[in-house]
Design an enzyme around this catalytic site. Sequence first.
Site, PDB file in Angstrom:
ATOM      1  CB  THR A 116      -0.910   0.319   1.358  1.00 27.57           C
ATOM      2  OG1 THR A 116      -1.967  -0.658   1.222  1.00 27.57           O
ATOM      3  CG2 THR A 116      -1.864   1.143   1.270  1.00 27.57           C
ATOM      4  CB  THR A 117       3.885   1.988   2.482  1.00 31.40           C
ATOM      5  OG1 THR A 117       2.776   2.026   3.131  1.00 31.40           O
ATOM      6  CG2 THR A 117       4.756   3.395   2.795  1.00 31.40           C
ATOM      7  CE1 TYR A 138     -16.516  -1.065  -6.007  1.00 31.33           C
ATOM      8  CE2 TYR A 138     -16.604  -2.868  -7.046  1.00 31.33           C
ATOM      9  CZ  TYR A 138     -17.383  -1.138  -6.871  1.00 31.33           C
ATOM     10  OH  TYR A 138     -18.391  -0.814  -7.381  1.00 31.33           O
ATOM     11  CE1 TYR A 194      -2.474  -4.366   5.758  1.00 32.64           C
ATOM     12  CE2 TYR A 194      -1.886  -4.251   3.153  1.00 32.64           C
ATOM     13  CZ  TYR A 194      -2.025  -3.707   3.906  1.00 32.64           C
ATOM     14  OH  TYR A 194      -2.126  -2.519   4.187  1.00 32.64           O
ATOM     15  NE  ARG A 238      -4.462   2.551   2.579  1.00 30.60           N
ATOM     16  CZ  ARG A 238      -3.450   3.745   2.388  1.00 30.60           C
ATOM     17  NH1 ARG A 238      -4.331   3.651   0.573  1.00 30.60           N
ATOM     18  NH2 ARG A 238      -3.305   4.610   2.926  1.00 30.60           N
ATOM     19  CE  LYS A 280       0.858  -4.057   6.961  1.00 24.50           C
ATOM     20  NZ  LYS A 280       0.874  -3.350   5.655  1.00 24.50           N
ATOM     21  CB  ILE A 303       4.545  -4.638   8.205  1.00 21.46           C
ATOM     22  CG1 ILE A 303       4.551  -5.853   7.693  1.00 21.46           C
ATOM     23  CG2 ILE A 303       5.258  -3.814   6.421  1.00 21.46           C
ATOM     24  CD1 ILE A 303       4.079  -7.081   6.978  1.00 21.46           C
TER      25      ILE A 303
END
Length: 293
Positions: free
Chosen positions: A44-45, A107, A133, A138, A161, A203
């Site tokens: 994501t980052t 989604y 994850y 998000r 995560k 993380i």
Amino acid sequence: MLTGSIVALITPMDSKGNICKISLKKLITYHMQNNTKAIVTVGTTGESSTLTPEEHHYLVLQTIDFSQGKIPIIAGTGANSTGEAILLTKKIENTGIAACLTVTPYYNKPTQKGLYQHFKSIAESTNIPQILYNVPTRTGCDILPETVIKLSRIHNIIGIKEATGDLSRVYQIKKKVQKDFILLSGDDNTALDFIQLGGDGVISVTANIEAKKMATMCDLALNKDFSNARLINSELTPIHKALFLEPNPIPVKWAAWKLGLIKRNNLRLPLTQLSKNSKNIINKVINKSHIIM
């Protein structure tokens, strides 16, 4: 085991918006020199959702190449399509990757049964170790502890995560999984508490600009020296908060540029530049924390 401070690496871009190899190499060197335990690339980052499949693959290969086998590399390979996630995963087989980080399918809003089948299908398509994850803020999708526990019985699903910030998840998962199942926080602000409750590390977004302190804090906590870990965490807390004044990775990328870790502060739409007010706040936090590169 992939434990301690693991960085969720930003993706540096040049003046044309392409991946900047010079800055990427500098970032990886910085983490190797400051005791970061592993690097997550294309997460994501790392702006994975704005990269093409070709750029995704290129970035993974470059990160592996620059790391020279000195630090484990974890690749983000999640997608909201099971088939696409499998393709991304299989494309990096035999590259020396340590593990894949696979986000819950965004989604679609699958059921827990759908989530189980999604991750099971990915794991069965490869021998690469898989880290789940979970980041509902998000994705709009939450993989519940009972589903994680069920998935942990698949031999190459090695950890999760957990980025809900719900610390009760640590106990709920840990009590029913094998001892070697890795529990990683995805929330810098609660990472120390997460480790104290039985987690194995974090993380981290903050590690992009405070790698050494994050590594030291995690090492102390994993060695159960919580009093000294808390002293360091108290210094890191303003940074944790400042880096989420706007959606990640907007603030951390600006901070990395400000500190000279990357040559340019370029993002891809729909991400936009950091606001003036946030810049002022982050600048004050950086100066007060005496971050020097």
